[in-house]
Design a protein around this motif. Structure first.
Motif, PDB file in Angstrom:
ATOM      1  N   GLY A   1       0.735  -1.298   0.016  1.00  9.77           N
ATOM      2  CA  GLY A   1      -0.039  -0.092  -0.171  1.00  9.77           C
ATOM      3  C   GLY A   1       0.996   1.314   0.039  1.00  9.77           C
ATOM      4  N   ILE A   2       0.468   2.373  -0.727  1.00  2.00           N
ATOM      5  CA  ILE A   2       1.208   3.667  -0.846  1.00  2.00           C
ATOM      6  C   ILE A   2       0.279   4.860  -0.226  1.00  2.00           C
ATOM      7  N   ASP A   3       0.727   5.345   0.805  1.00  2.00           N
ATOM      8  CA  ASP A   3       0.067   6.539   1.376  1.00  2.00           C
ATOM      9  C   ASP A   3      -1.187   6.351   1.689  1.00  2.00           C
ATOM     10  N   LEU A   4      -1.604   5.010   2.303  1.00  2.00           N
ATOM     11  CA  LEU A   4      -2.963   5.184   2.828  1.00  2.00           C
ATOM     12  C   LEU A   4      -3.520   5.897   3.588  1.00  2.00           C
ATOM     13  N   ALA A   5      -4.732   6.075   3.765  1.00  4.70           N
ATOM     14  CA  ALA A   5      -5.550   7.134   4.754  1.00  4.70           C
ATOM     15  C   ALA A   5      -5.211   6.614   6.150  1.00  4.70           C
ATOM     16  N   ILE A   6      -5.205   7.576   6.920  1.00  3.85           N
ATOM     17  CA  ILE A   6      -5.017   7.536   8.560  1.00  3.85           C
ATOM     18  C   ILE A   6      -6.484   7.398   9.163  1.00  3.85           C
TER      19      ILE A   6
ATOM     20  N   ILE B   1      -0.340  -0.218 -10.297  1.00  6.90           N
ATOM     21  CA  ILE B   1      -0.544   0.528  -9.122  1.00  6.90           C
ATOM     22  C   ILE B   1      -2.048   1.141  -9.208  1.00  6.90           C
ATOM     23  N   LEU B   2      -2.877   0.518  -8.437  1.00  8.21           N
ATOM     24  CA  LEU B   2      -4.420   1.096  -8.280  1.00  8.21           C
ATOM     25  C   LEU B   2      -4.790   2.114  -7.359  1.00  8.21           C
ATOM     26  N   ARG B   3      -5.492   3.178  -7.941  1.00  8.86           N
ATOM     27  CA  ARG B   3      -5.656   4.235  -7.012  1.00  8.86           C
ATOM     28  C   ARG B   3      -7.199   3.853  -6.321  1.00  8.86           C
ATOM     29  N   LEU B   4      -7.142   3.909  -5.059  1.00  8.81           N
ATOM     30  CA  LEU B   4      -8.228   3.700  -4.315  1.00  8.81           C
ATOM     31  C   LEU B   4      -9.418   4.621  -4.344  1.00  8.81           C
ATOM     32  N   LYS B   5     -10.712   4.225  -4.463  1.00 10.71           N
ATOM     33  CA  LYS B   5     -11.674   5.257  -4.616  1.00 10.71           C
ATOM     34  C   LYS B   5     -12.516   5.235  -3.215  1.00 10.71           C
ATOM     35  N   ASN B   6     -13.308   6.273  -3.129  1.00 12.22           N
ATOM     36  CA  ASN B   6     -13.963   6.397  -1.841  1.00 12.22           C
ATOM     37  C   ASN B   6     -13.072   6.894  -0.562  1.00 12.22           C
ATOM     38  N   VAL B   7     -12.019   7.470  -0.711  1.00  6.24           N
ATOM     39  CA  VAL B   7     -11.330   7.667   0.131  1.00  6.24           C
ATOM     40  C   VAL B   7     -10.525   8.899  -0.158  1.00  6.24           C
ATOM     41  N   GLU B   8      -9.859   9.408   0.743  1.00  7.64           N
ATOM     42  CA  GLU B   8      -9.184  10.780   0.523  1.00  7.64           C
ATOM     43  C   GLU B   8      -7.824  10.437  -0.299  1.00  7.64           C
ATOM     44  N   ARG B   9      -7.099   9.155  -0.065  1.00  8.71           N
ATOM     45  CA  ARG B   9      -5.715   8.948  -0.565  1.00  8.71           C
ATOM     46  C   ARG B   9      -5.664   7.627  -0.403  1.00  8.71           C
ATOM     47  N   GLY B  10      -4.518   7.035  -1.199  1.00  4.47           N
ATOM     48  CA  GLY B  10      -4.000   5.838  -1.125  1.00  4.47           C
ATOM     49  C   GLY B  10      -4.105   5.041  -2.208  1.00  4.47           C
ATOM     50  N   GLU B  11      -2.925   4.018  -2.570  1.00  4.82           N
ATOM     51  CA  GLU B  11      -2.722   3.376  -3.607  1.00  4.82           C
ATOM     52  C   GLU B  11      -2.451   1.925  -3.265  1.00  4.82           C
ATOM     53  N   VAL B  12      -2.698   0.868  -4.037  1.00  2.00           N
ATOM     54  CA  VAL B  12      -2.309  -0.538  -3.756  1.00  2.00           C
ATOM     55  C   VAL B  12      -1.626  -0.981  -5.114  1.00  2.00           C
TER      56      VAL B  12
ATOM     57  N   LEU C   1     -12.226  -8.307 -10.229  1.00  2.00           N
ATOM     58  CA  LEU C   1     -11.415  -8.444  -8.901  1.00  2.00           C
ATOM     59  C   LEU C   1     -11.710  -7.175  -8.284  1.00  2.00           C
ATOM     60  N   HIS C   2     -12.344  -7.342  -7.111  1.00  4.52           N
ATOM     61  CA  HIS C   2     -12.720  -6.335  -6.401  1.00  4.52           C
ATOM     62  C   HIS C   2     -11.875  -6.130  -4.858  1.00  4.52           C
ATOM     63  N   LEU C   3     -10.987  -5.075  -4.926  1.00  3.26           N
ATOM     64  CA  LEU C   3     -10.252  -5.100  -3.559  1.00  3.26           C
ATOM     65  C   LEU C   3     -10.538  -4.004  -2.729  1.00  3.26           C
ATOM     66  N   THR C   4     -10.915  -4.171  -1.539  1.00  6.08           N
ATOM     67  CA  THR C   4     -10.990  -3.294  -0.310  1.00  6.08           C
ATOM     68  C   THR C   4      -9.963  -3.189   0.694  1.00  6.08           C
ATOM     69  N   VAL C   5      -9.507  -2.198   0.996  1.00  4.66           N
ATOM     70  CA  VAL C   5      -8.514  -1.952   2.040  1.00  4.66           C
ATOM     71  C   VAL C   5      -9.148  -1.636   3.206  1.00  4.66           C
TER      72      VAL C   5
END
Length: 171
Positions: free
Chosen positions: A16-21, A140-151, A68-72
């Motif tokens: 994960g890269i720069d995931l939300a706190i 590198i997937l940009r996460l949606k429905n969140v302020e920041r973060g990539e996987v 494929l659906h990924l949720t962090v």
């Protein structure tokens, strides 16, 4: 195993890269992967917004159109785990590369480049690459429905004797 399985997809959840706190100073992230009726998850990494999981998962593919659906998530002890964003992987661009049935390319040779656009979750260009006699795609997937973060993930197709394979599939 039923006859409707086409093959196996190896999915490597790298990091994960720069995931939300989600806790006071960090998060305890893990990834849940859902494809059809299959559900897998990574281990939890404590207090880390840049976790390295480097875990390989195996999924049976019955329908190439099932994404494929990924949720962090952030693991919480006393409350419901917090969502930290989600992403989807469309297998079609990768499987089109795989169906080219290329042979004897040099390792690291890019077969196809896939550009980020509004309909995918790519944070940057992703390539289908020849690696040890097979095609792999790291993205590198940009996460949606969140302020920041990539996987960062990688996918690879595995043909299995007795399974249908991709030869009769129209993409």
């Amino acid at each position: 195993m039923e006859n409707d399985v086409l093959g196996i997809l190896k999915l490597r959840i790298i990091k994960g890269i720069d995931l939300a706190i989600r806790d006071s100073r960090a998060s305890d992230p893990y990834v849940v992967v859902i494809m059809g009726d299959q559900k897998l998850k990574t281990r939890v990494i404590k207090n880390n917004c840049n976790p390295t999981w480097d875990e390989e998962m195996t999924l049976y593919v019955k329908d190439v159109n099932t994404p494929l659906h990924l949720t962090v998530y952030d693991k919480d002890t006393f409350t419901v785990d917090d969502k930290m964003g989600e992403a989807e992987i469309d297998l079609i661009p990768f499987l089109k590369c795989k169906k080219m049935e290329l042979k004897n390319l040099p390792n690291g040779c890019a077969v196809k480049r896939i550009q980020p656009n509004r309909s995918n979750y790519l944070a940057e260009e992703s390539s289908c690459v020849w690696n040890d006699g097979d095609i792999v795609q790291k993205m590198i997937l940009r996460l949606k429905n969140v302020e920041r973060g990539e996987v960062v993930v990688q996918i690879q197709w595995v043909d299995v004797v007795g399974f249908k394979g991709l030869s009769h599939i129209k993409l």
